[in-house]
Design an enzyme around this catalytic site. Structure first.
Site, PDB file in Angstrom:
ATOM      1  CG  HIS A  90      -1.909   0.980   1.380  1.00 16.81           C
ATOM      2  ND1 HIS A  90      -1.647   2.295   1.706  1.00 16.81           N
ATOM      3  CD2 HIS A  90      -3.256   0.896   1.218  1.00 16.81           C
ATOM      4  CE1 HIS A  90      -2.790   2.970   1.741  1.00 16.81           C
ATOM      5  NE2 HIS A  90      -3.777   2.148   1.441  1.00 16.81           N
ATOM      6  CG  ASP A 123       0.822  -2.138   6.338  1.00 12.16           C
ATOM      7  OD1 ASP A 123      -0.088  -2.089   7.197  1.00 12.16           O
ATOM      8  OD2 ASP A 123       0.683  -1.688   5.177  1.00 12.16           O
ATOM      9  CD  GLN A 157      -6.632  -4.350   4.182  1.00  6.57           C
ATOM     10  OE1 GLN A 157      -7.575  -5.033   4.599  1.00  6.57           O
ATOM     11  NE2 GLN A 157      -6.803  -3.146   3.660  1.00  6.57           N
ATOM     12  CE  LYS A 215      -7.107  -0.107   6.127  1.00  7.70           C
ATOM     13  NZ  LYS A 215      -7.981   0.301   5.031  1.00  7.70           N
ATOM     14  CB  CYS A 241      -3.660   3.363  -1.696  1.00 11.91           C
ATOM     15  SG  CYS A 241      -4.927   4.596  -1.454  1.00 11.91           S
TER      16      CYS A 241
END
Lengths: 419, 138
Positions: A133, A210, A213, A236, A376
Protein backbone atom coordinates in the site's frame (compact mmCIF):
# COMPACT_ATOMS: atom_id res chain seq x y z
CA UNK A 1 -25.51 -3.69 25.53
CA UNK A 2 -23.96 -6.39 23.48
CA UNK A 3 -24.87 -9.75 22.16
CA UNK A 4 -21.20 -10.57 21.76
CA UNK A 5 -20.96 -12.39 25.06
CA UNK A 6 -23.70 -14.79 24.05
CA UNK A 7 -22.03 -15.72 20.80
CA UNK A 8 -19.95 -18.84 20.67
CA UNK A 9 -18.36 -20.72 17.80
CA UNK A 10 -19.52 -21.52 15.19
CA UNK A 11 -20.51 -17.94 14.72
CA UNK A 12 -24.14 -16.93 14.59
CA UNK A 13 -23.79 -14.42 11.79
CA UNK A 14 -27.42 -13.31 11.95
CA UNK A 15 -26.94 -12.36 15.60
CA UNK A 16 -23.68 -10.63 14.79
CA UNK A 17 -25.35 -8.59 12.06
CA UNK A 18 -27.85 -7.27 14.57
CA UNK A 19 -24.92 -5.56 16.30
CA UNK A 20 -24.17 -3.48 13.21
CA UNK A 21 -26.37 -0.43 12.55
CA UNK A 22 -26.06 -0.84 8.77
CA UNK A 23 -28.04 -4.06 9.06
CA UNK A 24 -30.11 -3.50 12.18
CA UNK A 25 -31.44 -0.04 11.50
CA UNK A 26 -32.44 -0.55 7.87
CA UNK A 27 -32.00 3.12 7.20
CA UNK A 28 -32.17 4.33 3.66
CA UNK A 29 -28.83 5.37 2.27
CA UNK A 30 -28.01 8.75 0.91
CA UNK A 31 -29.65 8.55 -2.48
CA UNK A 32 -32.54 6.54 -1.02
CA UNK A 33 -31.27 3.17 -2.11
CA UNK A 34 -31.07 0.30 0.34
CA UNK A 35 -27.78 -1.40 1.04
CA UNK A 36 -27.90 -4.92 -0.23
CA UNK A 37 -24.30 -5.89 0.42
CA UNK A 38 -21.40 -4.08 2.05
CA UNK A 39 -18.28 -5.61 0.54
CA UNK A 40 -15.69 -2.95 1.26
CA UNK A 41 -14.42 -4.00 4.67
CA UNK A 42 -10.79 -3.82 3.53
CA UNK A 43 -11.29 -0.08 3.05
CA UNK A 44 -13.12 0.27 6.34
CA UNK A 45 -15.01 -2.23 8.41
CA UNK A 46 -18.42 -1.66 9.91
CA UNK A 47 -18.62 -0.73 13.59
CA UNK A 48 -20.69 -2.73 16.08
CA UNK A 49 -22.90 -1.25 18.82
CA UNK A 50 -20.56 -2.03 21.75
CA UNK A 51 -17.85 0.09 20.12
CA UNK A 52 -20.27 2.98 19.59
CA UNK A 53 -21.52 2.58 23.15
CA UNK A 54 -18.02 2.64 24.65
CA UNK A 55 -17.16 5.87 22.86
CA UNK A 56 -20.50 7.41 23.73
CA UNK A 57 -20.02 6.45 27.38
CA UNK A 58 -16.68 8.24 27.49
CA UNK A 59 -18.23 11.45 26.19
CA UNK A 60 -21.18 11.20 28.56
CA UNK A 61 -19.58 9.83 31.71
CA UNK A 62 -16.01 11.04 31.96
CA UNK A 63 -15.38 13.66 29.32
CA UNK A 64 -12.01 14.98 30.40
CA UNK A 65 -8.43 14.85 29.25
CA UNK A 66 -6.17 11.95 30.14
CA UNK A 67 -2.97 11.87 32.20
CA UNK A 68 -3.37 15.41 33.48
CA UNK A 69 -6.39 16.21 35.57
CA UNK A 70 -6.32 15.43 39.27
CA UNK A 71 -10.02 14.89 39.49
CA UNK A 72 -12.33 11.93 39.17
CA UNK A 73 -13.44 12.45 35.54
CA UNK A 74 -9.89 12.70 34.25
CA UNK A 75 -8.82 9.72 36.31
CA UNK A 76 -11.68 7.65 34.90
CA UNK A 77 -10.89 8.77 31.34
CA UNK A 78 -7.25 7.84 31.91
CA UNK A 79 -8.27 4.47 33.30
CA UNK A 80 -10.40 3.67 30.25
CA UNK A 81 -7.73 4.94 27.86
CA UNK A 82 -5.01 2.85 29.49
CA UNK A 83 -7.32 -0.16 29.67
CA UNK A 84 -7.79 0.07 25.90
CA UNK A 85 -4.03 -0.10 25.52
CA UNK A 86 -3.91 -3.17 27.75
CA UNK A 87 -6.65 -4.88 25.75
CA UNK A 88 -4.95 -4.22 22.43
CA UNK A 89 -1.61 -5.36 23.84
CA UNK A 90 -3.09 -8.62 25.08
CA UNK A 91 -4.80 -9.13 21.70
CA UNK A 92 -1.41 -8.92 19.96
CA UNK A 93 0.63 -10.83 22.56
CA UNK A 94 2.45 -7.63 23.52
CA UNK A 95 3.00 -5.64 26.71
CA UNK A 96 0.96 -2.42 27.18
CA UNK A 97 4.07 -0.23 27.09
CA UNK A 98 4.84 -1.67 23.66
CA UNK A 99 1.66 -0.17 22.19
CA UNK A 100 1.70 3.39 20.86
CA UNK A 101 -1.65 4.87 19.86
CA UNK A 102 -1.54 6.66 16.51
CA UNK A 103 -4.10 7.85 14.00
CA UNK A 104 -3.74 4.60 12.10
CA UNK A 105 -1.31 2.36 10.24
CA UNK A 106 -0.37 5.24 7.94
CA UNK A 107 0.82 7.40 10.82
CA UNK A 108 2.54 4.41 12.44
CA UNK A 109 4.51 3.74 9.28
CA UNK A 110 5.36 7.42 8.80
CA UNK A 111 6.60 7.51 12.38
CA UNK A 112 8.89 4.57 11.65
CA UNK A 113 10.09 5.90 8.32
CA UNK A 114 11.08 9.22 9.87
CA UNK A 115 12.48 7.94 13.13
CA UNK A 116 14.28 4.87 11.74
CA UNK A 117 15.12 6.42 8.39
CA UNK A 118 16.99 9.35 9.88
CA UNK A 119 19.74 6.97 11.04
CA UNK A 120 20.23 5.57 7.53
CA UNK A 121 22.35 6.92 4.71
CA UNK A 122 24.09 6.10 1.44
CA UNK A 123 24.86 2.40 1.09
CA UNK A 124 21.96 1.38 3.31
CA UNK A 125 18.80 -0.30 2.01
CA UNK A 126 15.19 -0.62 3.10
CA UNK A 127 13.39 -3.63 1.62
CA UNK A 128 9.64 -3.64 0.94
CA UNK A 129 7.51 -5.57 -1.55
CA UNK A 130 6.01 -4.49 -4.85
CA UNK A 131 2.56 -5.19 -3.40
CA UNK A 132 2.73 -2.53 -0.68
CA UNK A 133 0.00 0.00 0.00
CA UNK A 134 1.26 3.54 -0.61
CA UNK A 135 1.37 3.97 3.18
CA UNK A 136 4.18 1.44 3.40
CA UNK A 137 5.94 2.65 0.29
CA UNK A 138 5.88 6.44 -0.02
CA UNK A 139 7.23 7.18 3.51
CA UNK A 140 10.28 4.96 2.90
CA UNK A 141 10.72 6.31 -0.63
CA UNK A 142 10.65 9.93 0.50
CA UNK A 143 12.94 9.50 3.52
CA UNK A 144 15.27 7.45 1.31
CA UNK A 145 15.49 10.35 -1.14
CA UNK A 146 16.25 12.70 1.71
CA UNK A 147 18.83 10.52 3.47
CA UNK A 148 20.38 8.92 0.40
CA UNK A 149 19.58 5.29 1.11
CA UNK A 150 17.92 2.90 -1.36
CA UNK A 151 14.53 1.14 -1.33
CA UNK A 152 14.50 -2.37 -2.78
CA UNK A 153 11.37 -4.26 -3.82
CA UNK A 154 10.63 -7.94 -3.30
CA UNK A 155 8.77 -9.05 -6.46
CA UNK A 156 5.78 -11.36 -6.71
CA UNK A 157 6.08 -14.93 -7.92
CA UNK A 158 3.86 -16.15 -10.77
CA UNK A 159 1.23 -17.34 -8.30
CA UNK A 160 1.01 -13.82 -6.76
CA UNK A 161 2.68 -14.83 -3.53
CA UNK A 162 5.85 -13.05 -2.44
CA UNK A 163 8.88 -14.33 -4.32
CA UNK A 164 10.80 -15.63 -1.33
CA UNK A 165 13.73 -16.85 -3.45
CA UNK A 166 14.17 -13.25 -4.57
CA UNK A 167 13.67 -12.02 -0.99
CA UNK A 168 16.57 -14.19 0.13
CA UNK A 169 18.89 -12.50 -2.36
CA UNK A 170 17.55 -8.97 -1.85
CA UNK A 171 17.78 -9.03 1.95
CA UNK A 172 21.48 -8.86 2.70
CA UNK A 173 24.25 -7.02 4.54
CA UNK A 174 23.11 -3.60 3.27
CA UNK A 175 19.55 -4.15 4.48
CA UNK A 176 18.70 -2.10 7.54
CA UNK A 177 14.91 -2.31 7.44
CA UNK A 178 12.46 -4.85 6.02
CA UNK A 179 8.87 -3.60 5.93
CA UNK A 180 6.16 -5.77 4.42
CA UNK A 181 2.36 -5.98 4.50
CA UNK A 182 1.09 -9.01 6.36
CA UNK A 183 -1.83 -9.15 3.92
CA UNK A 184 -1.89 -7.26 0.62
CA UNK A 185 -4.87 -4.91 0.38
CA UNK A 186 -5.21 -5.68 -3.34
CA UNK A 187 -4.28 -9.31 -3.87
CA UNK A 188 -5.00 -10.55 -0.37
CA UNK A 189 -1.59 -12.23 -0.45
CA UNK A 190 -0.48 -13.32 3.00
CA UNK A 191 3.24 -12.74 3.43
CA UNK A 192 5.36 -15.28 5.32
CA UNK A 193 6.15 -12.63 7.93
CA UNK A 194 8.00 -14.90 10.33
CA UNK A 195 10.28 -16.14 7.58
CA UNK A 196 10.91 -12.54 6.50
CA UNK A 197 11.60 -11.52 10.11
CA UNK A 198 14.18 -14.30 10.37
CA UNK A 199 15.82 -13.15 7.12
CA UNK A 200 15.81 -9.54 8.33
CA UNK A 201 17.28 -10.42 11.70
CA UNK A 202 19.95 -12.66 10.15
CA UNK A 203 20.98 -9.61 8.11
CA UNK A 204 20.96 -7.43 11.22
CA UNK A 205 17.92 -5.51 9.97
CA UNK A 206 14.76 -4.32 11.70
CA UNK A 207 11.51 -6.09 10.76
CA UNK A 208 8.37 -3.99 10.31
CA UNK A 209 4.96 -5.50 9.55
CA UNK A 210 2.11 -3.46 8.08
CA UNK A 211 -0.74 -5.45 9.58
CA UNK A 212 -3.58 -3.09 8.61
CA UNK A 213 -5.34 -5.84 6.64
CA UNK A 214 -4.52 -8.63 9.08
CA UNK A 215 -5.30 -7.54 12.65
CA UNK A 216 -8.88 -8.37 13.53
CA UNK A 217 -9.06 -10.91 10.73
CA UNK A 218 -6.63 -13.54 11.99
CA UNK A 219 -4.65 -14.39 15.10
CA UNK A 220 -1.66 -12.08 15.43
CA UNK A 221 1.05 -12.72 17.97
CA UNK A 222 3.96 -10.32 17.71
CA UNK A 223 6.20 -12.77 19.55
CA UNK A 224 5.42 -15.54 17.06
CA UNK A 225 6.08 -13.20 14.15
CA UNK A 226 9.14 -11.87 16.00
CA UNK A 227 8.67 -8.49 14.30
CA UNK A 228 10.31 -5.41 15.78
CA UNK A 229 7.39 -3.17 14.84
CA UNK A 230 3.83 -3.74 13.67
CA UNK A 231 1.37 -1.12 12.38
CA UNK A 232 -2.43 -1.36 12.50
CA UNK A 233 -5.58 0.69 11.91
CA UNK A 234 -8.58 0.56 14.23
CA UNK A 235 -11.19 1.21 11.57
CA UNK A 236 -10.25 -1.93 9.66
CA UNK A 237 -10.89 -4.11 12.72
CA UNK A 238 -14.40 -2.98 13.72
CA UNK A 239 -13.07 0.06 15.57
CA UNK A 240 -13.62 3.74 14.91
CA UNK A 241 -11.77 5.86 12.36
CA UNK A 242 -8.83 8.02 13.39
CA UNK A 243 -7.25 5.55 15.78
CA UNK A 244 -4.60 2.93 15.23
CA UNK A 245 -1.46 1.71 16.83
CA UNK A 246 2.18 0.93 16.49
CA UNK A 247 3.57 -2.06 18.31
CA UNK A 248 7.29 -1.87 19.00
CA UNK A 249 9.50 -4.19 21.01
CA UNK A 250 10.30 -2.41 24.25
CA UNK A 251 14.03 -2.05 23.56
CA UNK A 252 13.30 -0.74 20.06
CA UNK A 253 10.83 1.87 21.28
CA UNK A 254 13.27 3.05 23.94
CA UNK A 255 15.94 3.67 21.32
CA UNK A 256 13.58 5.19 18.74
CA UNK A 257 13.51 8.98 18.41
CA UNK A 258 10.10 10.64 18.76
CA UNK A 259 8.28 11.70 15.62
CA UNK A 260 5.82 14.32 16.84
CA UNK A 261 6.64 16.87 19.53
CA UNK A 262 4.20 18.44 21.96
CA UNK A 263 2.38 17.82 25.18
CA UNK A 264 2.25 14.49 27.02
CA UNK A 265 5.48 13.20 25.43
CA UNK A 266 7.68 15.45 27.54
CA UNK A 267 9.74 14.75 30.64
CA UNK A 268 11.41 18.13 30.87
CA UNK A 269 11.59 21.19 28.67
CA UNK A 270 14.12 23.99 28.95
CA UNK A 271 14.66 26.87 26.60
CA UNK A 272 17.52 25.08 24.90
CA UNK A 273 16.52 21.43 24.90
CA UNK A 274 13.98 18.86 26.03
CA UNK A 275 13.88 15.36 27.44
CA UNK A 276 11.30 12.79 26.46
CA UNK A 277 8.85 10.79 28.46
CA UNK A 278 9.21 7.00 28.38
CA UNK A 279 7.63 4.92 25.61
CA UNK A 280 4.81 4.76 24.71
CA UNK A 281 4.07 8.33 25.91
CA UNK A 282 7.16 9.56 24.05
CA UNK A 283 5.29 8.92 20.80
CA UNK A 284 1.88 10.26 21.81
CA UNK A 285 2.26 14.01 21.56
CA UNK A 286 -0.81 16.13 22.14
CA UNK A 287 -4.19 15.13 23.47
CA UNK A 288 -4.80 11.68 22.01
CA UNK A 289 -7.93 10.34 20.36
CA UNK A 290 -9.32 9.22 23.73
CA UNK A 291 -12.75 8.12 22.53
CA UNK A 292 -11.14 6.40 19.54
CA UNK A 293 -8.76 4.42 21.71
CA UNK A 294 -11.61 3.39 24.03
CA UNK A 295 -13.63 2.37 20.97
CA UNK A 296 -10.70 0.34 19.67
CA UNK A 297 -10.49 -1.39 23.05
CA UNK A 298 -14.16 -2.28 22.74
CA UNK A 299 -13.57 -3.61 19.21
CA UNK A 300 -10.85 -5.86 20.60
CA UNK A 301 -13.28 -7.09 23.26
CA UNK A 302 -15.88 -7.78 20.59
CA UNK A 303 -13.47 -9.75 18.40
CA UNK A 304 -12.04 -11.62 21.38
CA UNK A 305 -15.54 -12.62 22.49
CA UNK A 306 -16.31 -13.99 19.04
CA UNK A 307 -12.95 -15.74 18.94
CA UNK A 308 -10.46 -14.49 16.38
CA UNK A 309 -9.97 -17.97 14.94
CA UNK A 310 -13.71 -18.28 14.37
CA UNK A 311 -13.66 -14.88 12.65
CA UNK A 312 -10.84 -16.03 10.37
CA UNK A 313 -12.64 -19.29 9.64
CA UNK A 314 -15.81 -17.43 8.67
CA UNK A 315 -14.00 -14.96 6.43
CA UNK A 316 -12.09 -17.83 4.82
CA UNK A 317 -15.32 -19.64 4.02
CA UNK A 318 -16.91 -16.52 2.50
CA UNK A 319 -13.78 -15.87 0.45
CA UNK A 320 -13.73 -19.45 -0.83
CA UNK A 321 -17.43 -19.19 -1.71
CA UNK A 322 -16.87 -15.88 -3.51
CA UNK A 323 -13.92 -17.24 -5.48
CA UNK A 324 -16.07 -20.19 -6.53
CA UNK A 325 -18.98 -17.97 -7.59
CA UNK A 326 -16.91 -15.31 -9.33
CA UNK A 327 -14.75 -17.87 -11.14
CA UNK A 328 -17.90 -19.27 -12.71
CA UNK A 329 -18.75 -15.95 -14.39
CA UNK A 330 -17.37 -15.75 -17.92
CA UNK A 331 -15.45 -12.59 -18.78
CA UNK A 332 -14.24 -11.99 -15.24
CA UNK A 333 -10.54 -11.80 -14.38
CA UNK A 334 -9.60 -12.67 -10.79
CA UNK A 335 -6.29 -11.74 -9.22
CA UNK A 336 -4.45 -13.13 -6.23
CA UNK A 337 -3.06 -16.39 -4.91
CA UNK A 338 -5.10 -19.48 -5.66
CA UNK A 339 -4.44 -21.23 -2.35
CA UNK A 340 -6.75 -20.26 0.51
CA UNK A 341 -3.98 -20.31 3.08
CA UNK A 342 -2.11 -17.68 1.08
CA UNK A 343 -4.94 -15.16 1.00
CA UNK A 344 -6.87 -12.83 3.25
CA UNK A 345 -10.61 -12.16 3.00
CA UNK A 346 -10.63 -10.13 -0.16
CA UNK A 347 -10.74 -10.66 -3.91
CA UNK A 348 -9.64 -8.32 -6.66
CA UNK A 349 -11.21 -8.75 -10.07
CA UNK A 350 -12.14 -7.01 -13.29
CA UNK A 351 -15.14 -7.33 -15.55
CA UNK A 352 -13.23 -7.61 -18.82
CA UNK A 353 -13.82 -4.60 -21.03
CA UNK A 354 -15.39 -2.42 -18.33
CA UNK A 355 -13.53 0.22 -16.32
CA UNK A 356 -13.64 -0.46 -12.55
CA UNK A 357 -15.36 2.86 -11.87
CA UNK A 358 -18.15 1.99 -14.29
CA UNK A 359 -18.51 -1.37 -12.58
CA UNK A 360 -18.57 0.30 -9.15
CA UNK A 361 -21.21 2.79 -10.27
CA UNK A 362 -23.58 0.09 -11.48
CA UNK A 363 -22.97 -2.10 -8.42
CA UNK A 364 -23.82 0.89 -6.25
CA UNK A 365 -27.12 1.29 -8.08
CA UNK A 366 -27.92 -2.22 -6.91
CA UNK A 367 -26.92 -1.53 -3.32
CA UNK A 368 -23.64 -3.42 -3.60
CA UNK A 369 -20.77 -1.43 -2.08
CA UNK A 370 -17.36 -2.19 -3.56
CA UNK A 371 -14.30 -0.17 -4.21
CA UNK A 372 -12.85 0.03 -7.69
CA UNK A 373 -9.56 1.66 -8.67
CA UNK A 374 -5.90 1.36 -7.85
CA UNK A 375 -6.44 0.84 -4.10
CA UNK A 376 -3.45 3.02 -3.17
CA UNK A 377 -1.08 0.51 -4.73
CA UNK A 378 -0.09 2.10 -8.03
CA UNK A 379 3.31 0.36 -8.39
CA UNK A 380 1.58 -3.00 -8.03
CA UNK A 381 -0.96 -2.16 -10.74
CA UNK A 382 1.83 -0.99 -13.03
CA UNK A 383 3.58 -4.30 -12.40
CA UNK A 384 0.39 -6.22 -13.16
CA UNK A 385 -0.20 -4.11 -16.28
CA UNK A 386 -3.65 -3.08 -15.07
CA UNK A 387 -5.39 0.27 -14.74
CA UNK A 388 -7.22 -0.78 -11.64
CA UNK A 389 -9.49 -3.46 -10.30
CA UNK A 390 -12.62 -4.07 -8.32
CA UNK A 391 -12.18 -5.43 -4.83
CA UNK A 392 -14.69 -7.39 -2.80
CA UNK A 393 -13.64 -7.65 0.82
CA UNK A 394 -15.26 -9.34 3.76
CA UNK A 395 -15.84 -8.95 7.46
CA UNK A 396 -17.20 -11.17 10.18
CA UNK A 397 -20.70 -9.90 9.28
CA UNK A 398 -20.42 -10.88 5.58
CA UNK A 399 -22.63 -13.64 4.24
CA UNK A 400 -22.95 -15.84 1.19
CA UNK A 401 -26.01 -13.75 0.32
CA UNK A 402 -23.77 -10.68 0.08
CA UNK A 403 -21.70 -12.55 -2.47
CA UNK A 404 -24.84 -13.63 -4.34
CA UNK A 405 -25.95 -9.98 -4.52
CA UNK A 406 -22.57 -9.10 -6.00
CA UNK A 407 -22.84 -11.87 -8.56
CA UNK A 408 -26.34 -10.71 -9.56
CA UNK A 409 -25.18 -7.10 -9.87
CA UNK A 410 -22.20 -8.13 -12.03
CA UNK A 411 -24.72 -9.68 -14.41
CA UNK A 412 -26.33 -6.23 -14.67
CA UNK A 413 -22.93 -4.67 -15.45
CA UNK A 414 -22.41 -7.16 -18.22
CA UNK A 415 -25.90 -6.53 -19.55
CA UNK A 416 -25.42 -2.75 -19.67
CA UNK A 417 -22.02 -2.95 -21.32
CA UNK A 418 -22.93 -5.96 -23.46
CA UNK A 419 -19.79 -7.87 -22.48
CA UNK B 1 -29.11 -17.60 7.74
CA UNK B 2 -32.76 -16.84 7.18
CA UNK B 3 -32.54 -13.76 9.34
CA UNK B 4 -30.41 -11.85 6.89
CA UNK B 5 -31.59 -8.53 5.64
CA UNK B 6 -31.36 -8.62 1.92
CA UNK B 7 -33.46 -6.45 -0.27
CA UNK B 8 -34.28 -7.80 -3.66
CA UNK B 9 -32.30 -6.52 -6.57
CA UNK B 10 -34.72 -4.65 -8.81
CA UNK B 11 -35.50 -6.44 -12.03
CA UNK B 12 -34.37 -3.72 -14.39
CA UNK B 13 -32.96 -0.70 -12.70
CA UNK B 14 -33.73 2.46 -14.56
CA UNK B 15 -31.05 4.16 -12.45
CA UNK B 16 -28.15 2.65 -14.33
CA UNK B 17 -29.95 3.10 -17.61
CA UNK B 18 -30.09 6.80 -16.84
CA UNK B 19 -26.32 6.97 -16.45
CA UNK B 20 -25.26 4.48 -19.06
CA UNK B 21 -27.84 5.43 -21.59
CA UNK B 22 -27.41 4.29 -25.15
CA UNK B 23 -26.01 7.60 -26.35
CA UNK B 24 -23.22 7.52 -23.75
CA UNK B 25 -22.39 3.89 -24.41
CA UNK B 26 -22.34 4.57 -28.14
CA UNK B 27 -19.76 7.34 -27.70
CA UNK B 28 -17.77 5.04 -25.40
CA UNK B 29 -17.77 2.16 -27.86
CA UNK B 30 -17.40 4.27 -30.99
CA UNK B 31 -15.54 7.37 -29.91
CA UNK B 32 -15.66 10.30 -32.34
CA UNK B 33 -12.45 12.07 -33.27
CA UNK B 34 -10.22 9.46 -31.76
CA UNK B 35 -6.58 9.50 -32.80
CA UNK B 36 -3.52 11.73 -32.85
CA UNK B 37 -2.46 14.11 -35.59
CA UNK B 38 0.47 16.35 -36.39
CA UNK B 39 1.14 19.13 -37.06
CA UNK B 40 -1.33 20.78 -34.71
CA UNK B 41 -1.57 24.16 -32.98
CA UNK B 42 -1.22 22.50 -29.59
CA UNK B 43 -1.45 19.20 -27.81
CA UNK B 44 -2.07 18.70 -24.13
CA UNK B 45 -2.27 15.76 -21.74
CA UNK B 46 -4.06 15.41 -18.40
CA UNK B 47 -4.17 12.46 -16.04
CA UNK B 48 -6.88 11.63 -13.56
CA UNK B 49 -4.62 9.83 -11.11
CA UNK B 50 -7.32 8.42 -8.86
CA UNK B 51 -9.04 6.72 -11.82
CA UNK B 52 -6.02 5.94 -13.95
CA UNK B 53 -7.68 7.99 -16.72
CA UNK B 54 -5.18 9.36 -19.22
CA UNK B 55 -6.13 11.76 -21.99
CA UNK B 56 -4.21 13.66 -24.64
CA UNK B 57 -5.83 16.13 -27.02
CA UNK B 58 -4.60 17.45 -30.38
CA UNK B 59 -6.04 20.75 -31.56
CA UNK B 60 -5.68 22.91 -34.67
CA UNK B 61 -6.88 26.51 -34.39
CA UNK B 62 -7.64 28.66 -37.43
CA UNK B 63 -8.99 32.24 -37.26
CA UNK B 64 -9.81 31.87 -33.57
CA UNK B 65 -11.83 28.72 -34.14
CA UNK B 66 -11.14 25.05 -33.56
CA UNK B 67 -10.85 23.55 -36.99
CA UNK B 68 -9.68 20.12 -35.98
CA UNK B 69 -9.61 18.22 -32.69
CA UNK B 70 -8.80 14.65 -31.75
CA UNK B 71 -7.85 12.68 -28.65
CA UNK B 72 -6.12 9.54 -27.50
CA UNK B 73 -6.28 7.97 -24.07
CA UNK B 74 -8.04 5.57 -21.83
CA UNK B 75 -10.57 5.74 -19.08
CA UNK B 76 -14.02 4.84 -17.89
CA UNK B 77 -17.15 5.04 -20.03
CA UNK B 78 -18.15 8.39 -18.53
CA UNK B 79 -14.81 10.08 -19.22
CA UNK B 80 -14.41 8.59 -22.67
CA UNK B 81 -17.96 9.39 -23.76
CA UNK B 82 -17.63 12.92 -22.36
CA UNK B 83 -14.47 13.68 -24.30
CA UNK B 84 -15.90 12.17 -27.48
CA UNK B 85 -19.00 14.36 -27.17
CA UNK B 86 -16.89 17.38 -26.33
CA UNK B 87 -14.78 17.03 -29.48
CA UNK B 88 -17.96 17.01 -31.57
CA UNK B 89 -19.36 19.98 -29.68
CA UNK B 90 -16.33 22.27 -29.95
CA UNK B 91 -15.62 21.61 -33.60
CA UNK B 92 -15.83 24.97 -35.42
CA UNK B 93 -16.50 26.86 -32.19
CA UNK B 94 -14.74 30.11 -31.22
CA UNK B 95 -12.08 29.69 -28.52
CA UNK B 96 -13.77 32.31 -26.36
CA UNK B 97 -16.84 30.09 -26.21
CA UNK B 98 -14.72 27.20 -25.00
CA UNK B 99 -12.93 29.34 -22.42
CA UNK B 100 -16.21 30.17 -20.77
CA UNK B 101 -17.66 26.67 -20.93
CA UNK B 102 -18.35 25.54 -17.37
CA UNK B 103 -19.00 22.20 -15.71
CA UNK B 104 -22.76 22.53 -16.01
CA UNK B 105 -22.46 22.92 -19.77
CA UNK B 106 -20.31 19.79 -19.92
CA UNK B 107 -22.73 17.79 -17.79
CA UNK B 108 -25.57 19.12 -19.92
CA UNK B 109 -23.76 17.85 -22.99
CA UNK B 110 -23.44 14.40 -21.43
CA UNK B 111 -27.09 14.51 -20.48
CA UNK B 112 -26.81 12.13 -17.54
CA UNK B 113 -26.88 12.51 -13.76
CA UNK B 114 -23.33 12.89 -12.47
CA UNK B 115 -22.66 12.40 -8.76
CA UNK B 116 -19.65 13.86 -6.96
CA UNK B 117 -17.65 10.65 -7.31
CA UNK B 118 -17.89 10.76 -11.11
CA UNK B 119 -17.52 14.50 -11.63
CA UNK B 120 -13.80 14.25 -12.35
CA UNK B 121 -14.48 11.66 -15.03
CA UNK B 122 -17.07 13.85 -16.72
CA UNK B 123 -14.84 16.92 -16.69
CA UNK B 124 -11.51 15.41 -17.73
CA UNK B 125 -11.99 16.27 -21.42
CA UNK B 126 -12.98 19.88 -20.78
CA UNK B 127 -10.12 20.29 -18.31
CA UNK B 128 -7.64 18.94 -20.85
CA UNK B 129 -8.87 21.29 -23.57
CA UNK B 130 -9.03 24.38 -21.37
CA UNK B 131 -5.70 23.75 -19.62
CA UNK B 132 -4.12 23.10 -23.00
CA UNK B 133 -5.35 26.48 -24.21
CA UNK B 134 -4.02 28.26 -21.12
CA UNK B 135 -0.69 26.47 -21.15
CA UNK B 136 -0.11 27.18 -24.82
CA UNK B 137 -1.41 30.75 -24.49
CA UNK B 138 -3.98 30.15 -27.16
Amino acid sequence: MTTANKISAPLDIAAIRRDFPLYSERKLRPGSRSVVAYLDSAASSLTPEPVLAAMDAYYRECRANVHRGMYAESEEATRRYDLAREKLAAFLGAAPEEIVFTRGATESLNLLAYSLGRDLGPGDEAVISIAEHHANLVPWQQIAKDRGFAVKFIPLAADMTLDMAAARTIIGPKTKIVSVAYASNVLGTIAPVRELADLAHAAGAIMVVDAAQAVGHRRIDVKEIDCDFLALSGHKMLGPTGIGALFGKRARLEKLAPFLFGGDMILDVRKEDSAWNEAPSKFEAGTPNIAGAIGLGAAVDYLAALGIDAVREHEKEITAYAIRKLSAIPGLSLYGPSKEKDRAGLIAFNVDGVHPHDVATILDRHGVCLRGGHHCAMPLFRELGLNGAMRASFGVYSTDEDVDALVAAIAKVKAVFKV
Amino acid sequence: MTDMIHNQIPEASTEEERIYKENVLDHYRNPRNRGAFSPCTFRHREINASCGDDLEMFVTVESGKISRIAFVGRGCAVSQAAVSMLTEHVQGKMLVEIETMGKDAMIGLLGIPIGPSRLKCALLGLKTLQNGMVKNKI
